[in-house]
Design an enzyme around this catalytic site. Structure first.
Site, mmCIF file in Angstrom:
data_model
loop_
_atom_site.group_PDB
_atom_site.id
_atom_site.type_symbol
_atom_site.label_atom_id
_atom_site.label_comp_id
_atom_site.label_asym_id
_atom_site.label_seq_id
_atom_site.Cartn_x
_atom_site.Cartn_y
_atom_site.Cartn_z
ATOM 1 N N ASP A 178 -4.827 -4.787 -5.874
ATOM 2 C CA ASP A 178 -4.742 -3.481 -5.227
ATOM 3 C C ASP A 178 -3.587 -2.680 -5.821
ATOM 4 O OD1 ASP A 178 -4.793 -1.290 -3.574
ATOM 5 O OD2 ASP A 178 -4.023 -2.347 -1.794
ATOM 6 N N LYS A 203 0.352 2.739 -5.924
ATOM 7 C CA LYS A 203 1.505 2.135 -5.257
ATOM 8 C C LYS A 203 2.730 2.219 -6.167
ATOM 9 C CE LYS A 203 -0.873 -1.416 -2.509
ATOM 10 N NZ LYS A 203 -0.428 -0.935 -1.175
ATOM 11 N N ASP A 256 -4.080 -9.676 -2.402
ATOM 12 C CA ASP A 256 -4.772 -8.791 -1.462
ATOM 13 C C ASP A 256 -6.206 -9.266 -1.212
ATOM 14 O OD1 ASP A 256 -4.576 -6.686 0.299
ATOM 15 O OD2 ASP A 256 -5.227 -5.180 -1.162
ATOM 16 N N ASP A 287 -5.482 4.157 -1.386
ATOM 17 C CA ASP A 287 -4.798 2.885 -1.125
ATOM 18 C C ASP A 287 -5.198 2.281 0.222
ATOM 19 O OD1 ASP A 287 -3.120 0.759 -1.578
ATOM 20 O OD2 ASP A 287 -1.258 1.855 -1.161
ATOM 21 N N GLU A 329 -7.909 1.041 1.030
ATOM 22 C CA GLU A 329 -9.201 0.626 0.467
ATOM 23 C C GLU A 329 -9.826 -0.558 1.186
ATOM 24 O OE1 GLU A 329 -6.404 -0.548 -0.517
ATOM 25 O OE2 GLU A 329 -6.875 -2.672 -0.673
ATOM 26 N N ARG A 344 -10.290 -1.245 4.299
ATOM 27 C CA ARG A 344 -11.238 -0.866 5.352
ATOM 28 C C ARG A 344 -12.546 -0.352 4.762
ATOM 29 N NH1 ARG A 344 -6.788 3.169 7.703
ATOM 30 N NH2 ARG A 344 -5.501 1.543 6.751
HETATM 31 N N1 BES Z 1 -3.259 -4.263 0.787
HETATM 32 C C1 BES Z 1 -2.539 -3.207 1.408
HETATM 33 C C2 BES Z 1 -1.749 -3.678 2.635
HETATM 34 C C3 BES Z 1 -0.586 -4.584 2.345
HETATM 35 C C4 BES Z 1 0.628 -4.048 2.002
HETATM 36 C C5 BES Z 1 -0.723 -5.945 2.467
HETATM 37 C C6 BES Z 1 1.708 -4.875 1.757
HETATM 38 C C7 BES Z 1 0.347 -6.767 2.237
HETATM 39 C C8 BES Z 1 1.566 -6.223 1.877
HETATM 40 C C9 BES Z 1 -3.499 -2.129 1.844
HETATM 41 O O1 BES Z 1 -4.592 -1.942 1.032
HETATM 42 C C10 BES Z 1 -2.745 -0.858 1.841
HETATM 43 O O2 BES Z 1 -2.360 -0.423 0.807
HETATM 44 N N2 BES Z 1 -2.571 -0.278 3.029
HETATM 45 C C11 BES Z 1 -1.835 0.932 3.172
HETATM 46 C C12 BES Z 1 -2.598 1.799 4.125
HETATM 47 C C13 BES Z 1 -2.073 3.204 4.202
HETATM 48 C C14 BES Z 1 -2.337 3.921 2.893
HETATM 49 C C15 BES Z 1 -2.780 3.903 5.331
HETATM 50 C C16 BES Z 1 -0.455 0.591 3.727
HETATM 51 O O3 BES Z 1 -0.367 -0.324 4.573
HETATM 52 O O4 BES Z 1 0.511 1.196 3.296
HETATM 53 ZN ZN ZN Z 2 -5.190 -3.559 -0.037
HETATM 54 MN MN MN Z 3 -4.217 -0.600 -0.545
#
Ligand code: BES
Ligand code: ZN
Ligand code: MN
Length: 485
Positions: free
Chosen positions: A255, A262, A273, A332, A334, A336
């Site tokens: 991811d 990111k 991920d 990001d 993604e 869901r």
């Molecule tokens: N895979 C990430 C969530 C994540 C972050 C898991 C750090 C483990 C450690 C997910 O896809 C993500 O990027 N989520 C975003 C959502 C936001 C853009 C609404 C997040 O949590 O920042």
């Molecule tokens: Zn993710």
């Molecule tokens: Mn993400």
């Protein structure tokens, strides 16, 4: 690591371990060892270790005493695992190839003995396939454990334990694998190999089939990747004609965030991920290996989220398999998008009586619960309760979070049926609300956000640094307690 049982202690054993209940030094220990242990404040607390050398038959023998706590403790199994884990941590690369675990005269029953073995085996897993220049003293030396004096029934109890360990180890391998090696198609290939000949049924959908089914949300995430997205189903029919219970996993093999890229530092973490999909694959393997008397299906949504000329853009609107449209405001968010199509397809295809998803879905979950609990959201109290119980029993702990229409409306979009992000606040809850929009009203569903649980920066109960295998034991126990009664 090979674990075998023997009636007699092998001669020339150079490393012998005994399990000690709290305050109950075993009879027959050499006086010098017993007083040495006391002098070192060894009491037999869970996971406490004492090592001493004695002379037996004219040879020096290294004796390890591992504490298992109070014999009557409610946490007996976990404490026994800690004893085994402590032995593994200490002797994994200590130079000895064989550890003799002498259980004669220990206070353990078969379950306790099997728990010691589980702790030993789980804590001895390490990923050094890519380390070619390790010094000899760093390499794993411990190759086998010979158990003598095991209480009656230990071998049977361990057969189940070994199946569970296989599942946990498989998950760890998947989670630890870097994303240049593990991508959707290679993930599928590894599963095909592991489930070969087990009786599990494997179904794989590629991009053309998913296109046909209208999985625009999942496919949108993968469209910036050179790797083809996959949907993998692993089905096990061990329980007659009952509708199955379904486990669905987020399998984002890397991811980057996509166009909503990111930040660089720490991005390497996003190789794990796919930890939700990894937990489901390992959980299914454990169930299949112990031939669980239950109907279960694991569904894995496998994609890579990359920025690219073909990647989806913030603001794009995609149509999910359910027909609902989604405004992708942040590429990001993604997970869901992958899960909503996987969840819809799972309900359509398998008509499950309960459905539980696992996903490293939100960074907000890490902020809320750290690395001690996964978060669970559910539209059904009894399902939530069953999962919480399985978590307590196995140490794969969960903590329940709320769902409600007030959170749901934070996802309304002026241009599509929903947007894929809410405000910053309650980020884990709005992610769960998003998924809920794809669950049929009459289907009991739970979502486990395990972002903080799949990877450990410091060693834990039965794992070293790195992949923990979280979720496998939870799934195994949940199935055992709710379907195999
Ligand atoms: N895979 C990430 C969530 C994540 C972050 C898991 C750090 C483990 C450690 C997910 O896809 C993500 O990027 N989520 C975003 C959502 C936001 C853009 C609404 C997040 O949590 O920042
Ligand atoms: Zn993710
Ligand atoms: Mn993400």
């Amino acid at each position: 690591m090979d674990i075998s049982f023997s009636d007699t202690r092998p001669d020339k054993a150079r490393l012998v371990a005994q399990i000690v209940d709290k305050g109950n030094m075993p009879d027959g220990l050499e006086r010098v060892l017993a007083s040495g242990a006391r002098a070192s404040r060894f009491e037999g607390k869970p996971g406490q270790l004492f090592e001493g050398f004695v002379e037996r038959d004219g040879e020096p023998v290294r004796i390890a005493l591992a504490g298992a706590g109070d014999a009557g403790s409610e946490a007996r199994a976990a404490n026994c695992e800690k004893a085994g884990a402590a032995l593994a941590a200490k002797y994994l690369s200590a130079g000895e190839e064989t550890l003799v675990l002498d259980l004669s005269g220990s206070g353990l029953d078969a379950e306790g003995a099997a728990a010691v073995l589980l702790g030993l085996r789980l804590r001895s897993w390490r990923q050094d396939a890519y380390r070619t220049t390790m010094k000899d003293e760093e390499k794993v030396s411990l190759a086998r454990v010979t158990v003598v004096g095991a209480p009656a029934g230990t071998e049977d109890a361990w057969r189940e334990g070994a199946a569970l360990a296989e599942g946990v180890e498989f998950t760890r391998v998947l989670v630890a694998e870097p994303a240049n090696k593990l991508y959707p198609e290679s993930f599928v290939a590894m599963c095909r190999e592991r489930f070969e000949g087990t009786g599990a049924e494997i179904t794989v959908l590629g991009e053309a089939e998913m296109e046909e089914l209208g999985m625009g949300a999942l496919l949108g995430v993968g469209q910036g990747s050179r790797r083809e997205s996959q949907l993998l189903a692993i089905k096990w029919n061990g329980g007659g004609d009952e509708a199955p219970v379904a486990f669905v996993g987020k399998g984002v093999t890397f991811d980057t965030g996509g166009i909503s890229l990111k930040p660089g530092p720490g991005m390497e973490d996003m190789k794990w991920d796919m930890g939700g999909a990894g937990a489901v694959a390992g959980g299914m393997l454990a169930l299949v290996k112990r031939k669980a008397k239950a109907n279960v299906v694991g569904v894995l949504g496998l994609v890579e989220n990359m920025p690219d000329g073909n990647a989806q853009r913030p603001g794009d609107i995609v149509t999910s398999m359910s027909g609902q449209t989604i405004e992708v405001l942040n590429t990001d968010a993604e997970g869901r998008l992958v899960l909503c199509d996987a969840l819809h397809w799972t309900q359509d295809t398998f008509r499950p009586k309960r459905i539980v998803d696992f996903a490293t879905l939100t960074g907000a979950m890490l902020i809320a619960l750290g690395h001690e609990h996964g978060g669970v959201f559910a539209n059904d109290d009894s399902l939530a309760e069953d999962l919480l119980e399985a978590g307590k029993a196995t140490g794969d702990k969960l903590w329940r979070f709320p769902l409600s229409p007030a959170y749901d409306k934070l996802l309304d979009s002026p241009i599509a049926d929903m947007k894929n992000i809410g405000p910053r606040e309650a980020g884990s809850i709005t992610a769960a609300q998003f998924l809920k929009r794809f669950i049929r009203d009459d289907v009991p569903w739970a979502h486990c956000d395990i972002a903080g649980m799949v990877w450990a920066k410091t060693p834990g109960r039965t794992w070293g640094k790195g992949a923990t295998g979280y979720g496998v034991r939870l799934i195994d126990r949940f199935v055992r307690d709710t379907l195999e009664g």
